[in-house]
Design an enzyme around this catalytic site. Structure first.
Site, mmCIF file in Angstrom:
data_model
loop_
_atom_site.group_PDB
_atom_site.id
_atom_site.type_symbol
_atom_site.label_atom_id
_atom_site.label_comp_id
_atom_site.label_asym_id
_atom_site.label_seq_id
_atom_site.Cartn_x
_atom_site.Cartn_y
_atom_site.Cartn_z
ATOM 1 N NE ARG A 100 -3.573 -2.171 2.750
ATOM 2 C CZ ARG A 100 -4.563 -2.193 3.643
ATOM 3 N NH1 ARG A 100 -4.752 -1.166 4.457
ATOM 4 N NH2 ARG A 100 -5.342 -3.230 3.747
ATOM 5 C CD GLU A 171 -12.299 -0.967 -0.502
ATOM 6 O OE1 GLU A 171 -11.349 -1.711 -0.171
ATOM 7 O OE2 GLU A 171 -13.224 -0.676 0.267
HETATM 8 C C1 LIG Z 1 -10.631 -1.263 6.359
HETATM 9 C C2 LIG Z 1 -9.448 -1.882 6.995
HETATM 10 C C3 LIG Z 1 -9.680 -2.375 8.413
HETATM 11 C C4 LIG Z 1 -10.396 -3.710 8.456
HETATM 12 O O1 LIG Z 1 -9.756 -4.674 7.614
HETATM 13 C C5 LIG Z 1 -9.473 -5.842 8.356
HETATM 14 N N1 LIG Z 1 -8.287 -6.465 7.769
HETATM 15 C C6 LIG Z 1 -7.113 -5.845 7.455
HETATM 16 N N2 LIG Z 1 -6.250 -6.733 6.926
HETATM 17 C C7 LIG Z 1 -6.890 -7.943 6.900
HETATM 18 C C8 LIG Z 1 -6.536 -9.247 6.468
HETATM 19 N N3 LIG Z 1 -5.325 -9.496 5.942
HETATM 20 N N4 LIG Z 1 -7.456 -10.247 6.594
HETATM 21 C C9 LIG Z 1 -8.683 -9.983 7.126
HETATM 22 N N5 LIG Z 1 -9.075 -8.767 7.550
HETATM 23 C C10 LIG Z 1 -8.179 -7.768 7.429
HETATM 24 C C11 LIG Z 1 -9.291 -5.361 9.777
HETATM 25 O O2 LIG Z 1 -9.492 -6.414 10.707
HETATM 26 C C12 LIG Z 1 -10.380 -4.320 9.855
HETATM 27 O O3 LIG Z 1 -11.617 -4.945 10.106
#
Ligand SMILES: CCC[C@H]1O[C@@H](n2cnc3c(N)ncnc32)[C@H](O)[C@@H]1O
Length: 481
Positions: A100, A171
């Site tokens: 990112r 996105e």
């Molecule tokens: C919008 C970003 C925050 C959300 O994005 C989830 N999040 C981030 N990285 C991963 C990943 N590698 N696998 C599953 N969920 C993920 C976080 O928990 C939070 O809810």
């Protein structure tokens, strides 16, 4: 760089591509004509726009998790698990934080470390380092559409590689992946870079390949009032449509009061249709994000929050819902926890099929106020840009006319203070430099004063703090102890 809201002509775009594709060795794998042919051969079950259009026509709400791990085989196994055990309709690929930040060197190190350690040492899938061929392995291993979910201010190379790799949805946007995600990246730069991304999608579209685009609706995910969220979503949708994007999913992050959230999705759809009317054949859908703020540690309580988001998504008739997990307060979920969040959500979606929130005066009033607030903001953005939306957006942030609560970016004024009213709807305690009419200011003020009376305290910053922690503590409104 001369930023204006005008479709890039092809040779300018192709010129920029040469530089972008050199940013990492895997850029050499991208051959646009070959990629278009590859996309055209994909089975319908992998085309996101098809699935979303069908859901919209059938008034279904599809479910989708976030998920991403460092290595290819493990990522495929994870996504298969979420399909088989989570019953998810749509699949993500969440991209890691190094990618990112365009830090492909660190991402490379993370891939090596992950295979040494035998577990993911990255918080997502490093798609640029894996490259086109390996992205295609993921796409071909799954029987559902794949969307790239990330948080990348400069997402040009990532788009080139993942779209050539068979992903059919992307996105983000020049505001929604800058202001909530970066401290010091100019808005002008990211709007410009995201024009490139949208021009690439527009190019695929013109060659007959449907790629869906989804601005990141929730922004900072903490008490973001619907009208701010809608203003950003509609601006990013318009900027994308100008570059030739035709399949758009506009989004919104749950606030927690049912009437306000249903009004938010319905007003978003109606406003977007109105603002996008000069662009033909836009296939517009909506996405509802389950609560993006602080979660309870306790898993049973987390399922309560997840289910409330699922119920609200279904009653709002959003085209899709982004699902949280019972590990939200802990960090990245296990695949089992991720699947549990999906199954809980699916249960509510199924139980609420063909039910809807009875339209009442409260719902009509909420829609009316959200529309008024959003239109007052957007009208000023256009004025500031002397009719050019891109220029207007840059100037609006400088003037605090666009302002996202709790955003890290130094280009964000940060004057807004949102707080919940007595029913938990998010209102403006301080609207900063938002160009609101007296009626709108008074409406928000009265709602917060009514809560103040109930709590025998003046509306204040303390309410904001109490509301930020409330859901994590098992409440919606942050009542005084
Ligand atoms: C919008 C970003 C925050 C959300 O994005 C989830 N999040 C981030 N990285 C991963 C990943 N590698 N696998 C599953 N969920 C993920 C976080 O928990 C939070 O809810």
């Amino acid at each position: 760089m001369e930023l204006k809201n005008k479709k890039w002509d092809l040779d300018k775009f192709m010129e920029f591509r040469k530089e972008v594709l050199q940013q990492w060795p895997t850029g050499k794998e991208v051959d646009l004509q070959e990629a278009i042919a590859y996309q055209k051969k994909l089975g319908e079950e992998k085309i996101m726009a098809e699935k979303l259009q069908e859901a919209k026509e059938n008034e279904e709400t599809l479910i989708q998790p976030r998920a991403g791990v460092a290595l290819i085989e493990e990522h495929i196994e994870l996504l298969k698990f979420l399909r088989d055990k989570g019953k998810t309709d749509l699949l993500p690929t969440t991209i890691d934080s190094y990618t990112r930040q365009n830090n492909y060197k660190e991402a490379e190190a993370g891939i090596k470390e992950s295979s040494d350690e035998g577990r993911s040492m990255l918080n997502g899938f490093p798609a640029v380092n894996h490259g086109v061929i390996n992205c295609r392995k993921v796409v071909e291993a799954l029987d559902a559409p794949l969307q790239v979910r990330h948080g990348t201010p400069d997402a040009r190379l990532l788009a080139e590689i993942t779209l050539a790799g068979g992903f059919t949805d992307y996105e983000g946007g020049g505001i929604s992946y800058n202001i909530p995600y970066a401290k010091d990246v100019s808005i002008e730069q990211t709007l410009y870079d995201w024009q490139y991304v949208d021009r690439l999608v527009g190019y695929y579209q013109e060659q007959g390949v449907r790629i869906n685009r989804e601005p990141f609706g929730p922004l900072t995910g903490t008490l973001v009032p619907p009208s701010i969220s809608h203003s950003i979503a509609i601006i990013e949708g318009l900027l994308a449509a100008e570059q030739g994007v035709k399949n758009l999913t506009l989004g919104y992050g749950q606030c927690g009061n049912l009437v306000q959230d249903v009004a938010a999705i319905k007003s978003l759809e109606e406003l977007a249709q109105e603002y996008l009317k000069d662009y033909d054949n836009i296939m517009l859908t909506t996405v509802f994000h389950q609560w993006m703020g602080g979660f309870p540690q306790d898993e049973a309580q987390s399922f309560g929050v997840i289910s409330w988001g699922a119920a609200t998504a279904a009653l709002s008739k959003a085209t899709k819902v982004i699902v949280k997990t019972p590990h939200e307060a802990l960090g990245i979920p296990t695949k089992e926890a991720n699947a549990e969040g999906l199954r809980a959500t699916k249960q509510l979606i199924n139980m609420l099929k063909n039910q809807e929130l009875v339209s009442n005066t409260k719902l009509a009033k909420e829609k009316e106020m959200i529309k008024k607030e959003t239109k007052q903001i957007l009208e000023r953005v256009f004025e500031l840009g002397a009719g050019d939306l891109a220029q207007g957006t840059v100037k609006a942030f400088q003037a605090g006319v666009l302002d996202i609560p709790f955003a890290p970016s130094k280009y964000n004024a940060g004057n807004l203070l949102p707080a919940r009213d007595d029913n938990g709807a998010v209102r403006y305690l301080n609207h900063g430099n938002l160009p609101f009419s007296d009626e709108v200011v008074e409406f928000n003020k009265q709602k917060l004063e009514a809560r103040g009376e109930e709590e025998a305290r003046e509306p204040s910053f303390q309410m904001v703090i109490d509301d930020i922690y409330a859901i994590g503590k098992g409440m919606l409104v942050g009542r005084p102890r």
